[in-house]
Each structure stands twice: as C-alpha cells, then as structure tokens.
Motif scaffolding. Structure first.
Motif, mmCIF file in Angstrom:
data_model
loop_
_atom_site.group_PDB
_atom_site.id
_atom_site.type_symbol
_atom_site.label_atom_id
_atom_site.label_comp_id
_atom_site.label_asym_id
_atom_site.label_seq_id
_atom_site.Cartn_x
_atom_site.Cartn_y
_atom_site.Cartn_z
ATOM 1 N N ASN A 169 0.857 -1.186 0.000
ATOM 2 C CA ASN A 169 0.000 0.000 0.000
ATOM 3 C C ASN A 169 0.889 1.230 0.000
ATOM 4 N N VAL A 170 0.777 2.048 -1.042
ATOM 5 C CA VAL A 170 1.634 3.225 -1.174
ATOM 6 C C VAL A 170 1.055 4.354 -0.322
ATOM 7 N N LEU A 171 1.860 4.897 0.619
ATOM 8 C CA LEU A 171 1.371 5.996 1.463
ATOM 9 C C LEU A 171 1.544 7.337 0.769
ATOM 10 N N LYS A 172 0.627 8.264 1.084
ATOM 11 C CA LYS A 172 0.698 9.626 0.554
ATOM 12 C C LYS A 172 1.555 10.482 1.477
ATOM 13 N N LYS A 173 2.160 11.510 0.891
ATOM 14 C CA LYS A 173 2.858 12.523 1.677
ATOM 15 C C LYS A 173 1.887 13.018 2.758
ATOM 16 N N GLY A 174 2.303 13.084 3.979
ATOM 17 C CA GLY A 174 1.432 13.582 5.044
ATOM 18 C C GLY A 174 0.768 12.476 5.860
ATOM 19 N N GLN A 175 0.783 11.231 5.377
ATOM 20 C CA GLN A 175 0.107 10.157 6.135
ATOM 21 C C GLN A 175 1.048 9.553 7.180
ATOM 22 N N LEU A 176 1.678 10.435 7.954
ATOM 23 C CA LEU A 176 2.650 9.966 8.947
ATOM 24 C C LEU A 176 1.983 9.161 10.054
ATOM 25 N N ASP A 177 0.712 9.460 10.327
ATOM 26 C CA ASP A 177 0.005 8.703 11.369
ATOM 27 C C ASP A 177 -0.133 7.236 10.961
ATOM 28 N N LEU A 178 -0.385 7.000 9.671
ATOM 29 C CA LEU A 178 -0.496 5.614 9.191
ATOM 30 C C LEU A 178 0.866 4.920 9.250
ATOM 31 N N ALA A 179 1.905 5.637 8.798
ATOM 32 C CA ALA A 179 3.260 5.061 8.844
ATOM 33 C C ALA A 179 3.610 4.685 10.281
ATOM 34 N N ASP A 180 3.276 5.551 11.231
ATOM 35 C CA ASP A 180 3.602 5.323 12.632
ATOM 36 C C ASP A 180 2.785 4.149 13.203
ATOM 37 N N ASN A 181 1.518 4.096 12.863
ATOM 38 C CA ASN A 181 0.667 3.018 13.372
ATOM 39 C C ASN A 181 1.189 1.651 12.938
ATOM 40 N N TYR A 182 1.534 1.523 11.656
ATOM 41 C CA TYR A 182 1.943 0.211 11.142
ATOM 42 C C TYR A 182 3.398 -0.109 11.450
ATOM 43 N N ALA A 183 4.123 0.859 12.009
ATOM 44 C CA ALA A 183 5.494 0.584 12.447
ATOM 45 C C ALA A 183 5.505 0.025 13.865
ATOM 46 N N ARG A 184 4.334 -0.050 14.502
ATOM 47 C CA ARG A 184 4.267 -0.602 15.862
ATOM 48 C C ARG A 184 4.232 -2.128 15.803
ATOM 49 N N PRO A 185 4.626 -2.797 16.900
ATOM 50 C CA PRO A 185 4.562 -4.261 16.913
ATOM 51 C C PRO A 185 3.119 -4.743 16.716
ATOM 52 N N ALA A 186 2.985 -5.965 16.231
ATOM 53 C CA ALA A 186 1.659 -6.530 15.942
ATOM 54 C C ALA A 186 0.777 -6.455 17.176
ATOM 55 N N SER A 187 -0.497 -6.096 16.974
ATOM 56 C CA SER A 187 -1.463 -6.085 18.073
ATOM 57 C C SER A 187 -2.842 -6.255 17.453
ATOM 58 N N ALA A 188 -3.790 -6.552 18.320
ATOM 59 C CA ALA A 188 -5.142 -6.820 17.821
ATOM 60 C C ALA A 188 -5.717 -5.618 17.082
ATOM 61 N N ASP A 189 -5.362 -4.401 17.555
ATOM 62 C CA ASP A 189 -6.011 -3.227 16.955
ATOM 63 C C ASP A 189 -5.162 -2.518 15.904
ATOM 64 N N LYS A 190 -4.046 -3.126 15.518
ATOM 65 C CA LYS A 190 -3.184 -2.463 14.529
ATOM 66 C C LYS A 190 -3.955 -2.217 13.223
ATOM 67 N N LEU A 191 -4.658 -3.211 12.734
ATOM 68 C CA LEU A 191 -5.463 -3.023 11.516
ATOM 69 C C LEU A 191 -6.808 -2.381 11.831
ATOM 70 N N ALA A 192 -7.282 -2.552 13.059
ATOM 71 C CA ALA A 192 -8.613 -2.035 13.400
ATOM 72 C C ALA A 192 -8.669 -0.517 13.351
ATOM 73 N N LEU A 193 -7.521 0.147 13.481
ATOM 74 C CA LEU A 193 -7.507 1.607 13.525
ATOM 75 C C LEU A 193 -7.622 2.245 12.138
ATOM 76 N N THR A 194 -7.598 1.432 11.087
ATOM 77 C CA THR A 194 -7.607 1.960 9.725
ATOM 78 C C THR A 194 -8.713 1.278 8.928
ATOM 79 N N GLU A 195 -9.254 1.998 7.951
ATOM 80 C CA GLU A 195 -10.234 1.355 7.057
ATOM 81 C C GLU A 195 -9.497 0.586 5.987
ATOM 82 N N TRP A 196 -9.805 -0.703 5.890
ATOM 83 C CA TRP A 196 -9.159 -1.513 4.869
ATOM 84 C C TRP A 196 -10.174 -2.496 4.288
ATOM 85 N N THR A 197 -9.820 -3.025 3.139
ATOM 86 C CA THR A 197 -10.670 -4.012 2.501
ATOM 87 C C THR A 197 -9.768 -5.154 2.039
ATOM 88 N N THR A 198 -10.324 -6.140 1.363
ATOM 89 C CA THR A 198 -9.494 -7.208 0.794
ATOM 90 C C THR A 198 -9.999 -7.507 -0.605
#
Ligand SMILES: Cc1cc2nc3c(=O)[nH]c(=O)nc-3n(C[C@H](O)[C@H](O)[C@H](O)COP(=O)(O)O)c2cc1C
Length: 164
Positions: free
Chosen positions: A68-97
């Motif tokens: 998933n290519v991040l946009k300039k300014g999406q530092l919150d997303l970069a920071d969230n996904y740089a954290r260790p795995a947890s139950a809510d790591k994906l829950a904090l973002t809207e995603w699909t499959t």
C-alpha cells in the motif's frame, strides 16, 4: 548509534509503504521503506523484511503480500503500522481485501497484490520477491511519501554502524 550514517542513507530515495500479509483469517501489516520494482516481464516487486517481525510468519504461510503506497502527510499511518503486531493495529484503519485476502488500505495512494516467487537471505533481513497479480491507483493527484519525511520514526540511527 550513528545519526550521520542514518542521515546519509535517508538520501537514497525510497517511498513508504504499508505491506499487508494474510493467512486464512489472520492478517497483519507493517510499514516498510525497502520496497522496489525489479522486473517488467514478469512484473516483480522486491521487499526486505526483518524475519523477527510478526508479519514474516504470515508472509511465509500465506506466500503473498500487498504493498500500500502511502501519501505525503500520512505519517500517522506510517507510525501506526510501524508498531509491533497487536489486535487493533489493523482495526484503527479502514481496509478491505480482494480475492487474496490481503489487507488493502482505503486511504492509500495505490496498492499492489503480489504472490511470493522467491526469497533470499540479506544480512539481518530477508529479500522477498513478489509477482504482481493485481494493482490499483486510488489517487492519481497525490504525492507519495518519501522515507526521509518519516524522520527518526524507525529509530534507524540506533541500527546503523558507526563506520563503513
Ligand atoms: C519508515 C519506516 C520504514 C520501515 N521499513 C521497514 C522495512 O523496509 N523492512 C522491515 O522489515 N521493517 C521496516 N520497518 C519496521 C517495521 O515497520 C516495524 O518493525 C513493525 O513493528 C513490524 O511489525 P510486525 O512485527 O507487526 O510485523 C520500518 C519502520 C518505519 C517507521
């Protein structure tokens, strides 16, 4: 610790991505800068992953990953996904499959889906080669984030050696 080495390597231009992995109903994702295209025919992307990351186990089992290519300014997303795995790591973002079941971020600039076609040890990381089987440009006006814009987020100055 080597801040100057980290500053030097931040001048190698790299984007910032959220790499998604899945196996069955289990999913995870992590922020990555070490991603690049390596072939036109077939279309191949390569990424470098630390095998101690939780995502590596799922990548090995699922034999696939999304980029998933991040946009300039999406530092919150970069920071969230740089954290260790947890139950809510994906829950904090809207995603699909898609058919692959890999997480695709709705807010991303673009995404790719890849099937793993090779792996190679690379020092403290593993190089993973993926054949691109699908992809979508979601926002053609947006500028991609660059690795340098993430500053000290990855703590790389603690990881670089002092000298070459
Ligand atoms: C800007 C940035 C770039 C990163 N690039 C990579 C990378 O290319 N490869 C990697 O293995 N980890 C990279 N990381 C570290 C992972 O995102 C981080 O260790 C994460 O917690 C791993 O998640 P997981 O254990 O849930 O898989 C990067 C972190 C940041 C902040």
């Amino acid at each position: 610790m080597s801040g100057s080495m980290a500053a030097l390597f931040q001048r190698l231009t790299q984007g910032v991505y959220v790499v998604g992995v899945a196996h069955g109903e289990r999913r995870n994702a992590f922020t990555a800068a070490w991603v690049m295209q390596v072939s036109f025919d077939p279309l191949l992307l390569a990424l470098s992953i630390n095998p101690h990351h939780s995502s590596y186990g799922l990548l090995k089992e699922g034999r696939a990953f999304s980029v998933n290519v991040l946009k300039k300014g999406q530092l919150d997303l970069a920071d969230n996904y740089a954290r260790p795995a947890s139950a809510d790591k994906l829950a904090l973002t809207e995603w699909t499959t898609d058919r692959s079941g890999l997480p695709l971020l709705r807010e991303a600039l673009a995404w790719f889906e890849c099937q793993v076609v090779g792996e190679h040890p690379a020092g403290d990381h593993v190089l993973v080669l993926g054949k691109v089987i699908n992809g979508k440009l979601l926002d053609c006006e947006a500028e991609p984030m660059t690795y340098r814009q993430t500053g000290a987020m990855d703590g790389a100055s603690e990881l670089f050696p002092e000298v070459f």
